[in-house]
Write a protein that holds these residues in place. Structure first.
Motif, PDB file in Angstrom:
ATOM      1  N   ALA A 156      40.173  56.137  68.172  1.00 55.75           N
ATOM      2  CA  ALA A 156      40.381  57.631  67.955  1.00 55.75           C
ATOM      3  C   ALA A 156      41.264  58.475  69.008  1.00 55.75           C
ATOM      4  O   ALA A 156      41.882  59.366  68.853  1.00 55.75           O
ATOM      5  N   TYR A 157      40.882  58.013  70.115  1.00 53.52           N
ATOM      6  CA  TYR A 157      41.585  58.567  71.433  1.00 53.52           C
ATOM      7  C   TYR A 157      42.692  57.769  72.011  1.00 53.52           C
ATOM      8  O   TYR A 157      43.572  58.321  72.946  1.00 53.52           O
ATOM      9  N   ASN A 158      43.298  57.080  71.039  1.00 51.00           N
ATOM     10  CA  ASN A 158      44.750  56.534  71.389  1.00 51.00           C
ATOM     11  C   ASN A 158      45.823  57.703  71.127  1.00 51.00           C
ATOM     12  O   ASN A 158      45.653  58.293  70.038  1.00 51.00           O
ATOM     13  N   VAL A 159      46.779  57.948  71.508  1.00 50.33           N
ATOM     14  CA  VAL A 159      47.910  58.895  71.306  1.00 50.33           C
ATOM     15  C   VAL A 159      49.365  57.823  71.728  1.00 50.33           C
ATOM     16  O   VAL A 159      49.240  57.376  72.559  1.00 50.33           O
ATOM     17  N   ALA A 160      50.122  58.164  70.689  1.00 52.05           N
ATOM     18  CA  ALA A 160      51.286  57.613  70.829  1.00 52.05           C
ATOM     19  C   ALA A 160      52.491  58.117  70.350  1.00 52.05           C
ATOM     20  O   ALA A 160      52.597  59.133  69.749  1.00 52.05           O
ATOM     21  N   GLU A 161      53.647  57.884  70.835  1.00 50.22           N
ATOM     22  CA  GLU A 161      55.020  58.445  70.702  1.00 50.22           C
ATOM     23  C   GLU A 161      55.957  57.653  70.855  1.00 50.22           C
ATOM     24  O   GLU A 161      55.829  56.547  71.691  1.00 50.22           O
ATOM     25  N   TYR A 162      57.263  57.975  70.394  1.00 51.06           N
ATOM     26  CA  TYR A 162      58.340  56.804  70.735  1.00 51.06           C
ATOM     27  C   TYR A 162      59.802  57.822  70.790  1.00 51.06           C
ATOM     28  O   TYR A 162      59.749  58.708  70.226  1.00 51.06           O
ATOM     29  N   ALA A 163      60.623  57.263  71.663  1.00 51.50           N
ATOM     30  CA  ALA A 163      61.792  57.701  71.734  1.00 51.50           C
ATOM     31  C   ALA A 163      62.843  56.981  71.109  1.00 51.50           C
ATOM     32  O   ALA A 163      62.803  55.496  71.057  1.00 51.50           O
ATOM     33  N   ASP A 164      63.699  57.543  70.154  1.00 51.92           N
ATOM     34  CA  ASP A 164      64.701  56.985  69.309  1.00 51.92           C
ATOM     35  C   ASP A 164      65.827  56.939  70.273  1.00 51.92           C
ATOM     36  O   ASP A 164      66.680  57.986  70.296  1.00 51.92           O
ATOM     37  N   VAL A 165      66.063  55.749  70.976  1.00 51.86           N
ATOM     38  CA  VAL A 165      67.391  55.752  71.748  1.00 51.86           C
ATOM     39  C   VAL A 165      68.702  55.335  71.359  1.00 51.86           C
ATOM     40  O   VAL A 165      68.650  54.374  70.882  1.00 51.86           O
ATOM     41  N   ARG A 166      69.753  56.125  71.196  1.00 54.02           N
ATOM     42  CA  ARG A 166      71.031  55.773  70.630  1.00 54.02           C
ATOM     43  C   ARG A 166      71.989  55.314  71.709  1.00 54.02           C
ATOM     44  O   ARG A 166      72.000  56.117  72.767  1.00 54.02           O
ATOM     45  N   GLY A 167      72.832  54.362  71.531  1.00 58.12           N
ATOM     46  CA  GLY A 167      73.489  53.912  72.617  1.00 58.12           C
ATOM     47  C   GLY A 167      73.368  52.747  73.245  1.00 58.12           C
ATOM     48  O   GLY A 167      71.820  52.074  73.092  1.00 58.12           O
ATOM     49  N   PRO A 168      74.100  52.217  74.208  1.00 57.78           N
ATOM     50  CA  PRO A 168      73.550  50.806  74.916  1.00 57.78           C
ATOM     51  C   PRO A 168      72.484  51.051  75.556  1.00 57.78           C
ATOM     52  O   PRO A 168      72.317  52.148  76.450  1.00 57.78           O
TER      53      PRO A 168
ATOM     54  N   ALA B 151      49.095  48.781  66.305  1.00 59.82           N
ATOM     55  CA  ALA B 151      48.876  49.247  67.582  1.00 59.82           C
ATOM     56  C   ALA B 151      47.865  50.369  67.781  1.00 59.82           C
ATOM     57  O   ALA B 151      46.769  50.428  68.663  1.00 59.82           O
ATOM     58  N   LEU B 152      48.150  51.309  67.311  1.00 59.84           N
ATOM     59  CA  LEU B 152      47.468  52.421  67.528  1.00 59.84           C
ATOM     60  C   LEU B 152      45.966  52.441  67.015  1.00 59.84           C
ATOM     61  O   LEU B 152      44.956  53.176  67.282  1.00 59.84           O
ATOM     62  N   ARG B 153      45.533  51.483  66.006  1.00 58.38           N
ATOM     63  CA  ARG B 153      44.348  51.219  65.401  1.00 58.38           C
ATOM     64  C   ARG B 153      43.566  50.319  66.380  1.00 58.38           C
ATOM     65  O   ARG B 153      42.478  50.134  66.100  1.00 58.38           O
ATOM     66  N   GLN B 154      44.204  49.800  67.400  1.00 50.49           N
ATOM     67  CA  GLN B 154      43.563  48.845  68.340  1.00 50.49           C
ATOM     68  C   GLN B 154      42.772  49.807  69.190  1.00 50.49           C
ATOM     69  O   GLN B 154      43.447  50.251  70.279  1.00 50.49           O
TER      70      GLN B 154
ATOM     71  N   LEU C 297      45.276  51.127  79.614  1.00 53.02           N
ATOM     72  CA  LEU C 297      45.330  52.451  78.924  1.00 53.02           C
ATOM     73  C   LEU C 297      46.726  52.904  78.529  1.00 53.02           C
ATOM     74  O   LEU C 297      46.779  53.896  78.075  1.00 53.02           O
ATOM     75  N   VAL C 298      47.622  52.295  79.127  1.00 49.58           N
ATOM     76  CA  VAL C 298      48.920  52.957  78.708  1.00 49.58           C
ATOM     77  C   VAL C 298      49.584  51.251  78.462  1.00 49.58           C
ATOM     78  O   VAL C 298      49.869  50.400  78.931  1.00 49.58           O
ATOM     79  N   ARG C 299      50.461  51.522  77.321  1.00 51.60           N
ATOM     80  CA  ARG C 299      51.190  50.276  76.682  1.00 51.60           C
ATOM     81  C   ARG C 299      52.378  50.842  76.397  1.00 51.60           C
ATOM     82  O   ARG C 299      52.649  51.995  75.566  1.00 51.60           O
TER      83      ARG C 299
ATOM     84  N   VAL D 203      49.019  55.816  74.828  1.00 53.12           N
ATOM     85  CA  VAL D 203      47.867  55.923  76.070  1.00 53.12           C
ATOM     86  C   VAL D 203      46.722  56.128  75.238  1.00 53.12           C
ATOM     87  O   VAL D 203      46.550  56.589  74.173  1.00 53.12           O
ATOM     88  N   HIS D 204      45.733  56.101  76.356  1.00 56.74           N
ATOM     89  CA  HIS D 204      44.455  56.634  75.881  1.00 56.74           C
ATOM     90  C   HIS D 204      44.328  57.946  76.402  1.00 56.74           C
ATOM     91  O   HIS D 204      44.683  58.135  77.491  1.00 56.74           O
TER      92      HIS D 204
END
Length: 257
Positions: free
Chosen positions: A35-47, A117-120, A129-131, A148-149
């Motif tokens: 429950a205490y896993n928090v995640a986000e991602y950056a959608d990176v465009r370009g090389p 991964a978020l459910r692990q 605690l950071v992946r 991150v946790h």
């Protein structure tokens, strides 16, 4: 650095904040909960250069103590353990590259892996605690995933960490080569600030206010015996941005669902 005395050990132990103690006890009750896993991602465009990204991640981790913590119990008291940079008993934070460019639906597959991964559950005592993971969709589009946790970072702190990495990466590709200073990465000032607040009259006034305000409120519902009732947040948040924009804020773009 922390305010803990330095010894020949590879870590420093510092107290938890009040909010962290609450999360720590909740995680201990539901040890198998994600429950205490928090995640986000950056959608990176370009090389994007994975080697440069790994280098700047290492630099940001070195300058940000919250990215180098685990949580142990000592004499029945939870303690935050800050692992020192270059400690031989800890592996450096890696950024594996997962090439999905040959997949039929690379974006969908990346999101599926993020959700898995978020459910692990994370082991708060041993970590990590950071992946971080870099998903390649095409040669000019990547998803940089950070999980991150909540004990290590809250949502705001996680966003700041991602912004730090983005700024450092952008600076590394800027012709001037100027690297942004990594300030505010120590945990000791946060502990000192909370300690001062709890010893102040403001703390007593706030306690009295909320005690009066919540007087007569319904008793919070409790989960059934033997069932923790926690569930992870099901979809990582996303951010979009460009990989190389000298003079800009790196990947710190708009949030997307």
């Amino acid at each position: 650095m922390t305010d803990a005395p330095h010894t020949t050990t590879s870590h420093d132990d510092v107290p938890l904040t009040s909010a962290q103690r609450g999360i720590w006890f909740a995680q201990r009750i539901g040890a198998d909960s994600a429950a205490y896993n928090v995640a986000e991602y950056a959608d990176v465009r370009g090389p994007l250069d994975p080697a440069v990204l790994r280098t700047v991640v290492g630099r940001v981790v070195d300058g940000t103590e919250a990215l180098r913590v685990t949580f142990i119990e000592r004499d029945g008291v939870p303690v935050r353990r800050v692992h020192r940079t270059g400690a031989t008993d800890r592996s450096p934070l890696d950024v594996p590259l997962v090439d999905l460019s040959g997949h039929q639906d690379p974006h969908g597959e990346a999101l599926r892996r993020m959700e898995t991964a978020l459910r692990q559950p994370a082991d708060i005592a041993t970590g990590p605690l950071v992946r971080l993971t870099l998903y390649r969709l095409t040669q000019t589009r990547h998803l940089f995933h950070q999980q991150v946790h909540h004990l290590a970072l809250d949502g705001y702190g996680a966003a700041l960490a991602l912004a730090r990495i983005a700024d450092a990466y952008t600076a590394a590709l800027t012709p001037s080569g100027a690297e942004p200073p990594l300030t505010g990465g120590a945990l000791a000032p946060l502990i000192d600030e909370e300690r001062a607040y709890r010893a102040s009259g403001w703390h007593s006034e706030d306690r009295e206010f909320w005690t009066r305000y919540l007087s007569g409120s319904p008793v919070p519902a409790r989960p059934d015996a033997g069932h923790c009732g926690f569930a992870p947040r099901c979809r990582p948040a996303g951010r979009t941005g460009c990989a190389q924009r000298p003079g800009s804020r790196g990947w710190a773009g708009r949030r997307s669902s």
